[in-house]
Design a protein around this motif. Structure first.
Motif, PDB file in Angstrom:
ATOM      1  N   ARG A 356      16.818 114.760  18.222  1.00  0.00           N
ATOM      2  CA  ARG A 356      17.950 113.771  17.946  1.00  0.00           C
ATOM      3  C   ARG A 356      17.641 112.470  17.861  1.00  0.00           C
ATOM      4  N   VAL A 481      23.131 111.310  23.805  1.00  0.00           N
ATOM      5  CA  VAL A 481      21.726 111.105  23.916  1.00  0.00           C
ATOM      6  C   VAL A 481      21.727 109.647  24.876  1.00  0.00           C
ATOM      7  N   CYS A 486      15.513 112.172  25.114  1.00  0.00           N
ATOM      8  CA  CYS A 486      16.026 113.474  24.860  1.00  0.00           C
ATOM      9  C   CYS A 486      14.534 114.445  24.435  1.00  0.00           C
ATOM     10  N   THR A 496      24.579 113.084  16.523  1.00  0.00           N
ATOM     11  CA  THR A 496      24.207 112.301  17.749  1.00  0.00           C
ATOM     12  C   THR A 496      24.593 111.343  18.024  1.00  0.00           C
ATOM     13  N   HIS A 498      24.511 108.045  20.653  1.00  0.00           N
ATOM     14  CA  HIS A 498      23.612 107.180  21.217  1.00  0.00           C
ATOM     15  C   HIS A 498      24.281 106.322  22.343  1.00  0.00           C
ATOM     16  N   CYS A 512      23.197 114.207  12.071  1.00  0.00           N
ATOM     17  CA  CYS A 512      22.001 115.123  12.367  1.00  0.00           C
ATOM     18  C   CYS A 512      22.250 116.489  11.697  1.00  0.00           C
TER      19      CYS A 512
END
Length: 548
Positions: A356, A481, A486, A496, A498, A512
């Motif tokens: 990821r 994440v 990760c 994903t 962040h 993703c």
């Protein structure tokens, strides 16, 4: 040299060359490169003004790399430089210095040094281009190596350091002790914990193509180095360091270079932008027969380099390492080392893509491809801009759906708790997503809260995959994440999210889905194919110019 600069130069010549007792004082030109750090660079200038050397022996040059925070105006107002230059060029190796009239009309700068000059680059040329600009302005305003009035040394200083008052004197003392010494570096101490040494000796490891605190296995210097390190409690984090050490590399956060040696060695490799440029220069000095020496008594306070690591900085470090080794090695050793670096990049890219971190995966691939095709300069990739957490969750349709929080470390556990608290506070209950923790079993506190909203996995691959079956029924909208930590090849979730050090209220997103992952895999395979050829065909690099 402009006429007004020549007058200033001649007026200070005697003061710069001799101290009151008649002993010759070496001339030093200090070069500081800055970008959007107006207060920090001002602090560095004040630290230079407190150095235990005759200030009449110091010419100081600040290279402003196209800052947008008012750095130039701030320095002019605060320190009254004698000279300000515009440099409207896109390439540091082709300077176009245009001197302005004295902006403040003062006769002398407020630091008390011999001269203070500021160069305003029209473009951000990076640390590498900034220091090359510095070398060129030193030659332009003070003198080329070998010319009358030229400095004896150039002192490279980062814009985010603090300096002990005797740093310059310590560096010059060691350089003056042996004409064979080309470079002298400083011991680095953590700027936030001034009792902790974070960097001393640096050696090139030809087998892996990296740098390390001690010589690599098989190096005849290793045994003696370990005896030395043991006496101080280690090559870093020890106590009582003093004296000098011959090394392979010293850091440009505070590095003194013998100006006359640059005629034979050349300046910095124009391709690098940032990272490894100073290491490359050190290894070139050594190949030219010059000594590279660390002065452990010259202390500079600096931020640990890994605290400043970003995907873009990873790109520069990895790309430039391959180029550095192309100049340091040849024959079979070069081919083996380059293949090792390419294997590392492919392995890291694959792991990032599976876990990821799509932008990281692309950065590793670009580093490999650009190194192989010789593409220098600044990286032209940027991560997606961050956005407010509530707006992001609404945009991806997370309302009422599931988000998986990946928690492989204690730091990510704390970040996940902060993120959960922010979501509870900022998003109405009717629009709030369900948050499920996916926690590694060795994270402290993992078993403190037994809940259907927490899945615990073990570090081995089977557990990381098998435990995801519990998520399939939820069909998560995305995976969160924290700080790019990760270690799980998460299968479910189109997005994903962040969450970085800026806090839980800002998110950067990556798509993703299946097609995004297939695209990364296609580029990975293409890079693998090119790397197989390059790893056997690579040849040493020899620059045809003074820049590298």
């Amino acid at each position: 040299m402009p006429e007004s600069a020549e007058v200033q130069h001649e007026a200070a010549q005697g003061r710069a060359r001799a101290s009151p007792d008649g002993v010759r004082t070496p001339r030093v030109a200090a070069v500081i490169v800055t970008w959007n750090r107006r207060e920090m660079v001002a602090s560095v200038l004040e630290a230079i003004a407190k150095q235990d050397v005759p200030l009449a022996s110091l010419d100081v040059f600040v290279i402003d790399n196209a800052s947008t925070d008012g750095t130039l105006e701030h320095l002019i107002e605060r320190f009254a430089p004698e000279a300000v230059y515009d440099n409207p060029t896109e390439r540091a190796e082709a300077p176009a210095f245009e001197r302005r009239e004295n902006p403040g009309k003062q006769a002398r700068n407020s630091l008390g040094v011999r001269t203070l000059s500021v160069v305003r680059n029209t473009h951000n040329l990076g640390g590498c281009g900034g220091f090359n600009t510095g070398f060129n302005i030193v030659a332009h305003a003070v003198g080329e190596p070998g010319e009358a009035g030229a400095p004896d040394y150039v002192w490279l200083v980062d814009d985010d350091v603090d300096l002990e008052p005797d740093v310059c004197a310590q560096l010059v003392r060691v350089a003056e002790s042996d004409r064979a010494i080309g470079l002298v570096g400083s011991r680095t101490v953590d700027i936030r914990d001034r009792e902790t040494t974070i960097e001393t000796t640096i050696y090139h490891h030809p087998t892996l193509g990296i740098m390390g605190d001690e010589p690599e296995a098989g190096d005849p210097r290793l045994e003696e180095h370990r005896r030395w390190a043991e006496a101080f409690g280690g090559a870093k984090y020890g106590h009582g360091y003093h004296g000098t050490r011959d090394v392979d590399v010293v850091s440009a956060c505070s590095m003194l270079a013998r100006w006359s040696d640059t005629e034979a060695v050349g300046l910095w490799d124009a391709r690098y932008f940032i990272y490894c440029d100073d290491a490359d220069w050190c290894l070139r000095f050594k190949r030219a027969g010059r000594r590279v020496v660390l002065n452990l008594d010259a202390v500079v306070f600096h931020t640990p380099w890994h605290h400043k690591l970003t995907p873009a900085r990873i790109y520069y470090a990895e790309r430039n390492l391959i180029w550095m080794n192309q100049k340091a090695l040849d024959g079979r050793s070069l081919r083996c080392t380059v293949r090792a670096r390419l294997r590392h990049l492919l392995r890291e890219s694959l792991h990032a893509g599976l876990c990821r971190r799509g932008f990281h995966a692309e950065v590793y691939l670009r580093a490999a491809r650009d190194a192989m095709r010789g593409r220098g300069g600044k990286l032209d990739m940027e991560p997606s801009p961050s956005e407010a957490t509530s707006a992001c969750l609404q945009r991806i349709g997370a309302s009422g759906r599931t988000l998986v929080l990946v928690i492989p470390t204690p730091d990510s556990m704390a970040a996940a708790d902060a993120f959960r608290a922010h979501v509870l506070k900022a998003i109405p209950e009717t629009e709030r997503p369900r948050l499920i923790d996916f926690v590694r079993n060795d994270v402290p506190g993992v078993h403190d809260r037994a809940s259907d909203d927490r899945i615990v996995y073990a570090p081995h691959l089977r557990s990381r995959l098998f435990r995801q079956f519990g998520l399939l029924k939820h069909r998560p909208a995305g995976v969160v994440v924290f700080d790019h930590a990760c270690d799980v090849p998460m299968v479910s979730g189109r997005w994903t999210l962040h969450v970085g050090s800026a806090g839980p209220d800002r998110i950067t997103t990556e798509a993703c889905g299946l097609f995004a992952r297939l695209g990364i895999m296609a580029r990975w395979l293409g890079t693998l194919g090119r790397g197989l050829v390059f790893g056997f065909a690579v040849r040493p690099h020899r620059s045809r110019t003074r820049y590298g």
